[in-house]
Motif scaffolding. Structure first.
Motif, PDB file in Angstrom:
ATOM      1  N   PHE A 130      90.441   7.622  21.230  1.00  0.00           N
ATOM      2  CA  PHE A 130      90.528   8.609  20.161  1.00  0.00           C
ATOM      3  C   PHE A 130      91.430   9.783  20.841  1.00  0.00           C
ATOM      4  CE2 PHE A 130      87.240   6.774  17.460  1.00  0.00           C
ATOM      5  CZ  PHE A 130      87.951   6.579  16.280  1.00  0.00           C
ATOM      6  N   THR A 131      91.065  10.162  22.007  1.00  0.00           N
ATOM      7  CA  THR A 131      91.733  11.254  22.655  1.00  0.00           C
ATOM      8  C   THR A 131      93.064  11.046  23.182  1.00  0.00           C
ATOM      9  OG1 THR A 131      89.682  12.190  23.712  1.00  0.00           O
ATOM     10  CG2 THR A 131      91.519  12.607  24.722  1.00  0.00           C
TER      11      THR A 131
ATOM     12  N   GLU B 204      87.675  13.896  10.828  1.00  0.00           N
ATOM     13  CA  GLU B 204      86.622  12.848  10.682  1.00  0.00           C
ATOM     14  C   GLU B 204      85.819  12.337  11.924  1.00  0.00           C
ATOM     15  OE1 GLU B 204      88.171   9.483   8.780  1.00  0.00           O
ATOM     16  OE2 GLU B 204      88.819  10.672   6.920  1.00  0.00           O
ATOM     17  N   GLU B 205      86.660  12.420  13.232  1.00  0.00           N
ATOM     18  CA  GLU B 205      86.085  12.085  14.286  1.00  0.00           C
ATOM     19  C   GLU B 205      86.017  13.235  15.374  1.00  0.00           C
ATOM     20  OE1 GLU B 205      85.054   8.923  14.387  1.00  0.00           O
ATOM     21  OE2 GLU B 205      86.177   8.120  12.712  1.00  0.00           O
ATOM     22  N   TYR B 206      85.729  14.343  14.866  1.00  0.00           N
ATOM     23  CA  TYR B 206      85.750  15.650  16.008  1.00  0.00           C
ATOM     24  C   TYR B 206      84.695  15.315  17.113  1.00  0.00           C
ATOM     25  CZ  TYR B 206      81.713  17.349  13.472  1.00  0.00           C
ATOM     26  OH  TYR B 206      80.504  17.623  12.852  1.00  0.00           O
ATOM     27  N   LYS B 207      83.545  14.637  16.610  1.00  0.00           N
ATOM     28  CA  LYS B 207      82.632  14.484  17.435  1.00  0.00           C
ATOM     29  C   LYS B 207      82.924  13.547  18.886  1.00  0.00           C
ATOM     30  CE  LYS B 207      78.806  14.995  14.421  1.00  0.00           C
ATOM     31  NZ  LYS B 207      77.501  14.238  13.963  1.00  0.00           N
ATOM     32  N   LEU B 208      83.659  12.360  18.467  1.00  0.00           N
ATOM     33  CA  LEU B 208      84.073  11.676  19.607  1.00  0.00           C
ATOM     34  C   LEU B 208      85.190  12.334  20.498  1.00  0.00           C
ATOM     35  CD1 LEU B 208      84.090   8.148  17.980  1.00  0.00           C
ATOM     36  CD2 LEU B 208      82.778   9.046  19.716  1.00  0.00           C
TER      37      LEU B 208
ATOM     38  N   CYS C  58      95.569  14.809  11.392  1.00  0.00           N
ATOM     39  CA  CYS C  58      94.597  15.735  10.870  1.00  0.00           C
ATOM     40  C   CYS C  58      93.493  14.886  10.455  1.00  0.00           C
ATOM     41  CB  CYS C  58      95.344  16.412   9.816  1.00  0.00           C
ATOM     42  SG  CYS C  58      96.413  17.676  10.424  1.00  0.00           S
ATOM     43  N   LYS C  59      93.474  13.724   9.892  1.00  0.00           N
ATOM     44  CA  LYS C  59      92.567  12.475   9.469  1.00  0.00           C
ATOM     45  C   LYS C  59      91.437  12.265  10.625  1.00  0.00           C
ATOM     46  CE  LYS C  59      91.637   8.413   7.225  1.00  0.00           C
ATOM     47  NZ  LYS C  59      92.201   7.147   6.652  1.00  0.00           N
ATOM     48  N   ILE C  60      92.067  11.915  11.711  1.00  0.00           N
ATOM     49  CA  ILE C  60      91.140  11.867  12.746  1.00  0.00           C
ATOM     50  C   ILE C  60      90.461  12.968  13.560  1.00  0.00           C
ATOM     51  CG2 ILE C  60      91.133  10.854  15.438  1.00  0.00           C
ATOM     52  CD1 ILE C  60      93.711   9.292  14.590  1.00  0.00           C
ATOM     53  N   MET C  61      91.147  14.054  13.525  1.00  0.00           N
ATOM     54  CA  MET C  61      90.552  15.375  13.938  1.00  0.00           C
ATOM     55  C   MET C  61      89.393  15.662  13.129  1.00  0.00           C
ATOM     56  SD  MET C  61      91.479  16.516  16.899  1.00  0.00           S
ATOM     57  CE  MET C  61      90.844  18.141  16.673  1.00  0.00           C
TER      58      MET C  61
END
Length: 804
Positions: free
Chosen positions: A143-144, A177-181, A172-175
């Protein structure tokens, strides 16, 4: 601040500015040979042809990435990477995807004009890859790298707007929704922030609001990254980079940034807002943009609001304090407007985070194994400690702008800190001595910084308080407190500082002509009882006063300052407070300390008026003990120059004919006789034993000098005692003394005592020659009768003095 053109990889620039060391997998890795790189590309091409991706091909990926910034990815290599990623015949291991994404990122950032065809193809492959079921178990690293690449694509100037929008939407969608990862691991944060930086620098109004909101908001969400200071610094420089690089084309980002900063009830984590505000301030320092000037005002207000809230609730947020300190240190001049909360936050940060000595001392006392060593070493390598000097400079500027109430509060905190360090470090030093010298040395690196902080702060205080418009009593109080604080930290003064000397001159000059201030300073010296307190060590009791280096340094400081104000120290205070310590440290093995003790004695003996009977009486009382302490340590502990200056002072400033002067002369002659009698009296013995006889020769020289110093009432006694001493010397010793006497009397301009001295020297010369003739074994048996009577052929000493 570096422009975009000055760095290929934003994440590396952020690491460098935040003090983070890149790991082995970063773009700063050791370059590989050209042959290894060519072979790695060949291996990847072979995997596509053979439709098989093995461990060897995975290692080839690592070979390429280990080349770091030296690696260049051209369009043919991009075509190969895209072919591998989109091939339905290849089964790639999940851990290989982040590596392929990193290669594409290197291509995007290092290519001056990436091909529009490959840009479109790459974006299409990325989206297919992300939605494909073949990429299972997506990792944080995946993801990063995906976000970093999306941000880099959106930052390309030539990218079609529809593709830019597509990339930003997905970003924006990934950030969101997946901010934890994407923020789970600290070492991934630089890449996440870099992706945000690229995206912010290319975004339209809808996207930059979402991205900026994520930037500040992610650090306040459950499961977000640990709130480290390095991450805060990255945010600071990220905001600076974005604003400075994109100010001309994206004025709207400034408007939204100002809205966030001006929100009094911000939903975002305070430390991220603090660093974001500091980044805005840094950018404004380098631009005349009206938008940035407005943003600067909002950033300053927001910093003050957060600091005020922190002070009002007596917070203990370590990271926030450090971030406020670094924000102020890196953003230029920012001053509190009302309650000076920034100054109070800085004070708290300096005393608890930058110089956390109290915490370290506590942990050492708790005997927590290696925890103390680890903590101290980690702190020495920290960004906050390395910037202690800059933060101290900002601290002093904040102090200069504060109101009197805030100034007084901060001053008292600093003076108390000095006292605490003195008391605690002495105990820790005694505890660690011989047990953990490395930890003690590391601690003293921090205390040296504490000393420098106190010096610069004290200089700032003198510039504010030692001025004509400040009441005299306030100036004196401040001066005394600075002197006491300096004495507490004197042990850590390892270099010559002009700021230190300027401060000492200012405060000592203020104190030295005021009796109340002098008394206040002198009475702050540790008592004799405290100095000689018995300490228990290794189940045995021992005196450690002369081994306590920190205590000795403090006393040395007092002994150097007291002479400058001895005139104004009442005799009762000197008797009770100074004299016991003065005579104690005359026996200290450190030469600097003993010399300072003698200088203090000289200063007191030469101070005051002749008609002050109490002071004169005390001087005479002290002389008896002074001679005893000086001569019992000579030669060895007592420095001759110090004792000589003391003797010269007492014969010059005590009343004529004072009994203690007679006593001093008698003691000196007795000591000289004792020293000289230890050596053989054969001819030329004084020439053969030159070095060994040096202490005796020095005492004889002092006695000769006293012939011109003592008053006329003491002179006859001195001549009689000196004559008795000289005739007992061997011939070469007598010749040396007589030669010195002849020269001294010949050069004398004292018309009162010169005739007497001429006659005495002539008689002494004759007596010495006769005593030499007697010589040998009879000399010792007959010297008294030969010198005094000698059947009328020699002048006796009584006859000599009668004639004078």
């Amino acid at each position: 601040m570096a422009k975009q053109a000055q760095t290929f990889f934003l994440e590396e620039w952020l690491k460098a500015n935040s003090g983070t060391i890149s790991n082995t997998n970063s773009t700063n890795s050791t370059p590989q040979s050209a042959r290894a790189i060519i072979q790695a590309w060949a291996d990847l091409r072979e995997s596509l042809q053979q439709k098989s991706f093995t461990q060897q091909h995975y290692q080839s990926l690592h070979t390429l990435l280990n080349s770091g910034i030296a690696l260049y990815v051209a369009d043919p290599q991009v075509k190969l990477i895209l072919a591998i990623l989109s091939s339905p015949d290849l089964s790639l291991p999940s851990e290989s995807y982040p590596l392929f994404l990193r290669l594409l990122y290197i291509w995007v950032r290092k290519s001056s004009k990436p091909s529009p065809l490959f840009i479109n193809s790459s974006i299409n492959v990325l989206f297919q890859l992300f939605s494909s079921q073949s990429v299972t178990n997506k990792s944080s690293l995946f993801f990063t790298e995906f976000l970093l690449l999306l941000g880099a694509f959106s930052f390309i100037p030539s990218i079609p707007e529809n593709k830019r929008t597509q990339c930003l939407d997905f970003f924006c969608k990934i950030m969101e929704e997946e901010y934890k990862l994407v923020s789970l691991f600290d070492d991934l944060v630089p890449s996440v922030l870099s992706g945000i930086g690229y995206a912010l620098s290319s975004s339209g109004s809808i996207h930059f609001i979402r991205i900026l909101d994520t930037l500040f908001g992610i650090w306040n969400k459950e499961g977000g990254p640990s709130s480290s200071v390095q991450h805060g610094l990255m945010i600071l420089h990220l905001v600076e980079w974005v604003l400075y690089n994109c100010i001309q084309s994206h004025e709207k980002i400034i408007i939204f940034s100002r809205e966030i900063l001006e929100s009094h009830k911000s939903q975002y984590a305070s430390f991220s807002i603090v660093m974001g505000a500091a980044g805005a301030l840094r950018a404004s320092n380098r631009s005349i943009s009206s938008g940035l000037m407005e943003l600067r005002s909002s950033a300053e207000k927001r910093l003050e609001i957060i600091a005020t809230e922190y002070v009002s609730i007596n917070g203990n947020d370590s990271v926030l304090l450090q971030c406020i300190s670094l924000a102020l240190a890196r953003s230029g001049d920012v001053f509190s407007r009302e309650k000076h909360s920034l100054l109070l936050c800085l004070t708290s940060a300096i005393l608890t985070e930058i110089l956390p000595l109290k915490r370290f001392y506590t942990h050492i006392y708790m005997n927590s194994g290696n925890k103390g060593n680890h903590e101290v070493k980690e702190h020495l390598q920290s960004v906050i400690f390395k910037e202690a000097g800059v933060i101290t400079s900002v601290f002093c500027k904040q102090y200069a702008q504060a109101n009197e109430l805030s100034k007084n509060k901060v001053e008292n905190l600093i003076w108390d800190f000095c006292q605490d360090v003195y008391m605690s470090h002495r105990q820790v030093a005694l505890f660690l001595k011989g047990k953990d010298e490395e930890l003690l040395q590391d601690l003293e690196k921090i205390t040296e910084s504490a000393f420098l902080m106190v010096v610069f702060f004290s200089l700032a205080v003198t510039k504010q308080k030692l001025v004509p418009n400040i009441p005299k009593e306030i100036q004196l109080d401040i001066s005394v407190k600075i002197l006491i604080s300096f004495s507490c930290l004197e042990y850590f003064r390892r270099m010559r500082l002009s700021e230190y000397m300027d401060t000492i001159r200012g405060v000592a000059g203020s104190v030295q002509e005021n009796e109340a201030a002098c008394v206040s300073f002198v009475e702050s010296i540790p008592s004799y009882g405290d100095l000689t307190k018995v300490h228990v060590s290794s189940n045995k009791m021992e005196f450690t006063w002369c081994k306590d280096e920190m205590q000795t340094s403090r006393i040395l400081f007092y002994l150097r300052v007291i002479p400058t104000c001895a005139e104004y120290i009442p005799s009762s205070v000197f008797r009770k407070t100074v004299a016991p310590i003065l005579f104690l440290y005359m026996g200290h093995p450190n030469g600097k300390v003993t010399r300072a003790s003698h200088s203090t004695f000289v200063a007191f003996i030469s101070s005051g008026k002749d008609y002050d009977d109490e002071r004169v009486s005390l001087k005479e009382q002290l002389v008896y003990y002074y001679m005893q302490r000086s001569l019992e340590g000579y030669p060895g502990v007592t420095p001759f120059e110090g004792m000589a200056s003391g003797v010269a002072a007492l014969v010059r400033y005590l009343p004529a004919g004072s009994p203690c002067i007679f006593y001093s002369v008698h003691c000196l002659v007795e000591k000289a006789s004792s020293l000289c009698s230890e050596f053989p009296k054969e001819p030329n013995s004084w020439n053969d034993l030159h070095d060994e006889l040096e202490p005796c020769k020095k005492l004889l020289d002092l006695l000769l000098r006293l012939l011109s110093l003592v008053d006329i009432q003491v002179l006859p006694s001195l001549m009689k005692l000196l004559a008795q001493l000289v005739v007992e010397l061997p011939e070469d010793g007598q010749n040396m003394v007589l030669n010195d006497l002849f020269a001294q009397v010949a050069d004398s301009d004292d018309v009162t005592r010169k005739p007497t001295l001429v006659s005495w020297v002539q008689s002494l010369s004759y007596l010495s020659s006769q005593a030499t003739i007697k010589g040998g074994g009879q000399r010792k048996h007959e010297k008294s009768s030969a010198i005094i009577w000698n059947k009328g052929r020699l002048f006796g000493l009584n006859r000599i003095f009668a004639r004078m």
